[in-house]
Design a protein around this motif. Sequence first.
Motif, PDB file in Angstrom:
ATOM      1  N   ARG A 110       0.715  -1.180   0.132  1.00 16.11           N
ATOM      2  CA  ARG A 110      -0.084  -0.039  -0.010  1.00 16.11           C
ATOM      3  C   ARG A 110       0.870   1.220   0.054  1.00 16.11           C
ATOM      4  N   TRP A 111       2.172   1.139   0.292  1.00 14.68           N
ATOM      5  CA  TRP A 111       3.179   2.075   0.468  1.00 14.68           C
ATOM      6  C   TRP A 111       3.436   2.261  -0.800  1.00 14.68           C
ATOM      7  N   ARG A 112       3.185   3.281  -1.682  1.00 11.22           N
ATOM      8  CA  ARG A 112       3.613   3.640  -3.160  1.00 11.22           C
ATOM      9  C   ARG A 112       5.283   3.492  -3.561  1.00 11.22           C
ATOM     10  N   ARG A 113       5.774   4.112  -2.484  1.00 12.79           N
ATOM     11  CA  ARG A 113       7.287   4.160  -2.602  1.00 12.79           C
ATOM     12  C   ARG A 113       7.912   2.711  -2.274  1.00 12.79           C
ATOM     13  N   LEU A 114       7.376   1.713  -1.881  1.00  9.28           N
ATOM     14  CA  LEU A 114       7.660   0.317  -1.539  1.00  9.28           C
ATOM     15  C   LEU A 114       7.448  -0.438  -2.700  1.00  9.28           C
ATOM     16  N   VAL A 115       6.480  -0.046  -3.422  1.00  3.30           N
ATOM     17  CA  VAL A 115       6.178  -0.681  -4.684  1.00  3.30           C
ATOM     18  C   VAL A 115       7.016  -1.126  -5.656  1.00  3.30           C
ATOM     19  N   ARG A 116       7.978  -0.056  -6.133  1.00  4.81           N
ATOM     20  CA  ARG A 116       8.874  -0.213  -6.837  1.00  4.81           C
ATOM     21  C   ARG A 116      10.335  -0.050  -6.158  1.00  4.81           C
ATOM     22  N   ASP A 117      11.410  -0.355  -6.937  1.00  4.89           N
ATOM     23  CA  ASP A 117      12.787  -0.325  -6.393  1.00  4.89           C
ATOM     24  C   ASP A 117      13.468   0.891  -6.701  1.00  4.89           C
ATOM     25  N   SER A 140      15.151   1.865   5.856  1.00  7.69           N
ATOM     26  CA  SER A 140      14.461   2.837   6.786  1.00  7.69           C
ATOM     27  C   SER A 140      12.826   2.993   6.158  1.00  7.69           C
ATOM     28  N   MET A 141      12.701   3.316   5.034  1.00 11.81           N
ATOM     29  CA  MET A 141      11.251   3.384   4.220  1.00 11.81           C
ATOM     30  C   MET A 141      10.509   2.154   5.028  1.00 11.81           C
ATOM     31  N   ILE A 142      11.250   0.949   4.884  1.00  9.76           N
ATOM     32  CA  ILE A 142      10.048  -0.212   5.271  1.00  9.76           C
ATOM     33  C   ILE A 142       9.711  -0.149   6.803  1.00  9.76           C
ATOM     34  N   GLN A 143      10.817   0.470   7.421  1.00  8.26           N
ATOM     35  CA  GLN A 143      10.527   0.543   9.038  1.00  8.26           C
ATOM     36  C   GLN A 143       9.532   1.663   9.278  1.00  8.26           C
ATOM     37  N   ILE A 144       9.581   2.933   8.398  1.00  9.96           N
ATOM     38  CA  ILE A 144       8.525   3.918   8.745  1.00  9.96           C
ATOM     39  C   ILE A 144       7.283   3.327   8.427  1.00  9.96           C
ATOM     40  N   ALA A 145       7.111   2.647   6.961  1.00  8.84           N
ATOM     41  CA  ALA A 145       5.861   2.073   6.760  1.00  8.84           C
ATOM     42  C   ALA A 145       5.435   1.143   7.771  1.00  8.84           C
ATOM     43  N   MET A 146       6.188   0.318   8.342  1.00  5.97           N
ATOM     44  CA  MET A 146       5.392  -0.842   9.378  1.00  5.97           C
ATOM     45  C   MET A 146       5.241   0.137  10.655  1.00  5.97           C
ATOM     46  N   ALA A 147       5.823   1.220  11.050  1.00 13.22           N
ATOM     47  CA  ALA A 147       5.748   1.944  12.132  1.00 13.22           C
ATOM     48  C   ALA A 147       4.083   2.716  12.308  1.00 13.22           C
ATOM     49  N   SER A 148       4.074   3.409  10.828  1.00 10.72           N
ATOM     50  CA  SER A 148       2.675   3.839  10.472  1.00 10.72           C
ATOM     51  C   SER A 148       1.832   3.128  10.434  1.00 10.72           C
ATOM     52  N   ILE A 149       2.041   1.853  10.189  1.00  7.93           N
ATOM     53  CA  ILE A 149       0.616   0.741   9.965  1.00  7.93           C
ATOM     54  C   ILE A 149       0.349   0.264  11.453  1.00  7.93           C
ATOM     55  N   LEU A 150       1.397   0.225  12.190  1.00  4.56           N
ATOM     56  CA  LEU A 150       1.336  -0.127  13.798  1.00  4.56           C
ATOM     57  C   LEU A 150       0.551   0.886  14.343  1.00  4.56           C
ATOM     58  N   LEU A 151       0.954   2.082  14.314  1.00  4.86           N
ATOM     59  CA  LEU A 151       0.486   3.176  14.950  1.00  4.86           C
ATOM     60  C   LEU A 151      -1.190   3.297  14.524  1.00  4.86           C
ATOM     61  N   LYS A 152      -1.479   3.278  12.990  1.00  6.52           N
ATOM     62  CA  LYS A 152      -2.731   3.597  12.913  1.00  6.52           C
ATOM     63  C   LYS A 152      -3.641   2.284  13.319  1.00  6.52           C
ATOM     64  N   ARG A 153      -3.198   1.185  13.297  1.00  7.61           N
ATOM     65  CA  ARG A 153      -3.842  -0.042  13.983  1.00  7.61           C
ATOM     66  C   ARG A 153      -4.072   0.167  15.648  1.00  7.61           C
ATOM     67  N   PHE A 154      -2.973   0.613  16.189  1.00  6.04           N
ATOM     68  CA  PHE A 154      -3.184   1.181  17.623  1.00  6.04           C
ATOM     69  C   PHE A 154      -4.150   2.269  17.907  1.00  6.04           C
ATOM     70  N   ILE A 155      -4.244   3.242  17.027  1.00  5.52           N
ATOM     71  CA  ILE A 155      -5.037   4.200  17.409  1.00  5.52           C
ATOM     72  C   ILE A 155      -6.654   3.882  16.786  1.00  5.52           C
ATOM     73  N   ILE A 156      -6.704   3.021  15.999  1.00  7.05           N
ATOM     74  CA  ILE A 156      -8.195   2.547  15.551  1.00  7.05           C
ATOM     75  C   ILE A 156      -8.610   1.681  16.621  1.00  7.05           C
ATOM     76  N   ASP A 157      -7.778   0.800  17.207  1.00 10.70           N
ATOM     77  CA  ASP A 157      -8.271  -0.250  18.025  1.00 10.70           C
ATOM     78  C   ASP A 157      -8.465   0.384  19.391  1.00 10.70           C
ATOM     79  N   LYS A 158      -8.231   1.470  19.676  1.00 13.80           N
ATOM     80  CA  LYS A 158      -8.571   2.196  21.026  1.00 13.80           C
ATOM     81  C   LYS A 158      -9.843   2.726  21.124  1.00 13.80           C
TER      82      LYS A 158
END
Length: 103
Positions: free
Chosen positions: A68-75, A85-103
């Motif tokens: 879903r992160w456009r920058r990670l779709v292509r090399d 770093s981009m993969i870590q930022i994407a995963m952190a964002s995904i986890l934060l969104k899930r954490f905020i939505i679940d609360k």
Amino acid sequence: MILDAMYRKWPSVKHFFADGAYERKSLMDKATYLGFVVEVVKRTPGQTGFQPVAKRWVVERTFGWLVRWRRLVRDYERRLDVSESMIQIAMASILLKRFIIDK
């Protein structure tokens, strides 16, 4: 080389899962030497059609989230550290969104 890099970068990781294609003697010998426990995930015998394979489904789902992160779709990145770093930022964002939505 991958096992050596994992051992240096994440010494606390001791157990990981591998696809059925990675069940090779050299991989298993090296993993045992470094103290890893490798669990090879295989299909059940006689399986026909699509059925989620245990543990592999978690990895495939995670890859689906990352796509879903456009920058990670292509090399786009030329440097490995920037790509990581981009993969870590994407995963952190995904986890934060899930954490905020679940609360």
